[in-house]
Each structure stands twice: as C-alpha cells, then as structure tokens.
Design a protein around this motif. Structure first.
Motif, PDB file in Angstrom:
ATOM      1  N   VAL A  58     -17.311   3.984  16.913  1.00 41.97           N
ATOM      2  CA  VAL A  58     -16.438   3.221  16.013  1.00 41.97           C
ATOM      3  C   VAL A  58     -14.989   3.304  16.467  1.00 41.97           C
ATOM      4  N   ASN A 106     -11.699   1.750  14.940  1.00 37.87           N
ATOM      5  CA  ASN A 106     -10.996   0.947  13.927  1.00 37.87           C
ATOM      6  C   ASN A 106      -9.532   0.829  14.320  1.00 37.87           C
ATOM      7  N   ASP A 142     -17.492  -0.388  19.008  1.00 40.79           N
ATOM      8  CA  ASP A 142     -17.327  -1.392  17.956  1.00 40.79           C
ATOM      9  C   ASP A 142     -15.855  -1.470  17.589  1.00 40.79           C
ATOM     10  N   ASP A 199     -16.052  -6.229  15.362  1.00 46.63           N
ATOM     11  CA  ASP A 199     -16.455  -6.053  13.963  1.00 46.63           C
ATOM     12  C   ASP A 199     -15.603  -7.001  13.134  1.00 46.63           C
ATOM     13  N   GLY A 259     -25.489   2.318   9.977  1.00 48.08           N
ATOM     14  CA  GLY A 259     -24.109   2.821   9.981  1.00 48.08           C
ATOM     15  C   GLY A 259     -23.873   3.729   8.788  1.00 48.08           C
ATOM     16  N   ARG A 283     -24.177   3.594  14.372  1.00 48.31           N
ATOM     17  CA  ARG A 283     -22.733   3.323  14.496  1.00 48.31           C
ATOM     18  C   ARG A 283     -22.011   4.556  13.979  1.00 48.31           C
ATOM     19  N   HIS A 309     -18.610   7.624  14.311  1.00 46.93           N
ATOM     20  CA  HIS A 309     -17.261   8.004  14.737  1.00 46.93           C
ATOM     21  C   HIS A 309     -17.337   9.143  15.758  1.00 46.93           C
TER      22      HIS A 309
END
Ligand SMILES: Nc1nc2ncc(COP(=O)(O)O)nc2c(=O)[nH]1
Length: 264
Positions: free
Chosen positions: A3, A5, A39, A78, A200, A240, A242
């Motif tokens: 992940v 973000n 992602d 995403d 996820g 999915r 971290h």
C-alpha cells in the motif's frame, strides 16, 4: 500488494509519503521487502475522509506511477475516477483498483474495457461519509457475493473481459467488525465465483479488538500477517498490506511448511 497512500490523511500512514520522491522511495522499499505490486492511491477512503478532485488525485499519483513504471515496478492505481484510471494507464499502471467496483463513475467500465488492464472490483455501497450507515445485511456473505456478481455482469455488458476482473469483498467498507470476520471466514464463497480474489484487511479498525486498548496502529501488522497466511491458504490472488516485510515473512513460513509437506 504493498500500500502506497500518497495522501495527507490516510488513516494509518497519512502524510508520510506526500511528496513524489518520498512516495517513490517508500515504494522501492516495499518492492525490496517483497511486494509484487504497489497500490498507489491519491484519495483516502477511510470513513469520514474528505473527497478530493480527480485533478488533485492525479497530481499526487501520476508522477509516482510514471517513475515506478520507469523502474519496472508493477503498480495499481487505487481510484474511483475513470479519468484518473485512464491517465494512470497512460502513465504505465498495470492494474486499476476501484474500491467502488465501477459504481462511482459511469465512465470507468469503458476505460477498463479500452485499456484491457486488470481491474480489481471491490464490494462497495457508498462513499466514506455514508458507508457505515449502509452496513445492513441479512446474510453479509450472500449479499456481498450477489452484489459483486451483479458488478461482474455489468462490467461484462460494458465490454470488460471476465479475464480482466479481480474481486474483493471490501473489508471495512459498509461492513462492521463482525461482518468483516464473517467474510474472512467464507473466502471460499468468493473463490467459487471463478475469478481471482484480493483481500485488504491491513491495519483496519476491526483488527484493533484483538489488541490492547491503546495499541498503536502498527501493532495491527501481526494479525494482518496472520490473515495473509489464511488468505493464501484459501487461494487468494493477492493481499493488500502496509507491512510487506511482515506478510512476506509469514507467507515464507507457509511456503516452507508446504514444501516440507510435499517433500515428505
Ligand atoms: N481493493 C481494495 N482497495 C482498497 N483501498 C483502500 C483501502 C483502505 O485502506 P487504506 O486506507 O489503508 O488504504 N482498502 C482497500 C481494500 O480493502 N481493497
């Protein structure tokens, strides 16, 4: 799937990778830790999160996707937005990861069909502001399976090939803790649809109940890694997460036991 973000407000890592350079550096670390996919998300989907415009989202994710593509790293974008998905495909993304399963943007299915990219269709009932009020099911497994089946039919009707589609039960999206656990207990019901399935669960709120009251979010990485092993044993296509290193180690334990069993 690691992940990344690229947002200022994601619930577990918001703001840490807000610049392109920092985001690319973290993606390279996740790749080194064993992630097969990265992602890249530019809009937080956590409950209550503020929406951002597609332009702001694209400003965050496109430079990161382009640079990772240049370095030969497979990325998913995403996004709920068809324009972002299309521009991410142009920038080199290999996968479109749409938490709305195509419900947010009527133009998404056409982009998926046109690009031919792998499309992760997650089960979703509405945006962050309203999603918790929509967590009402007689039988959450049957309902999520049925609603995802409807999405697959709609996507195919719009020209998306079945071979492009990956399903995702959407843990935490219009599901309460108990409903999340029910879905995790029936991953076979999703595999039975004959399509790859991604899960996820990473660092999500429902895992906190297994931990001490004031445990930091990173303590959720251990239950996440356990769920990664259970997902692998259930034949899931991807998880999915971290903490890629933790999940990779946990999956290595499973691979080692499996290989010893085969050798016995
Ligand atoms: N396919 C898929 N995509 C997702 N994107 C974001 C989040 C929210 O988690 P984050 O805020 O930690 O990214 N969860 C999912 C998920 O469960 N499945």
């Amino acid at each position: 799937m690691g992940v990344l973000n690229v947002t200022p407000d994601s619930f577990s890592d918001g703001g840490r990778w807000a610049s392109t350079e920092a985001a690319v550096r973290h993606a390279l670390d996740l790749h080194a830790d064993g992630a097969d996919l990265i992602d890249v998300g530019g809009e937080s989907t956590r409950p209550g999160a503020a929406r951002v415009t597609p332009e702001v989202e694209q400003g965050r994710v496109l430079p990161v996707i382009a640079e990772l593509h240049r370095r030969g790293i497979v990325t998913s974008v995403d996004t709920l937005n068809a324009q972002t998905a299309e521009r991410a495909a142009d920038a080199g993304a290999g996968i479109i990861n749409d938490v709305s399963g195509g419900l947010n943007d009527p133009g998404m299915a056409a982009v998926v069909a046109r690009t031919g990219l792998t499309y992760i269709a997650m089960h979703w009932r509405g945006h962050a502001r309203t999603m918790d009020t929509l967590a009402v099911y007689d039988d959450v497994v049957a309902s999520v399976v049925a609603e995802l089946t409807d999405r697959v039919a709609a996507l195919e009707a719009a020209g998306v090939k079945r071979s492009q589609i990956v399903l995702d039960p959407g843990l935490g999206f219009s599901k309460d803790a108990e409903q999340n656990w029910r879905l995790l207990g029936r991953l076979d019901a999703f595999s039975a649809l004959g399509l790859p399935v991604m899960v996820g669960a990473s660092r999500k709120r429902f895992l906190a109940a297994l931990l001490p009251e004031d445990a930091p979010i990173v303590d959720r990485d251990l239950p996440t890694a356990v769920l990664s092993v259970l997902a692998a044993q259930a034949g899931m296509w991807a998880v999915r997460v971290h903490d890629v290193a933790g999940t990779r180690t946990a999956l290595n334990v499973l691979a080692r036991v499996d290989s010893a069993r085969i050798g016995s």
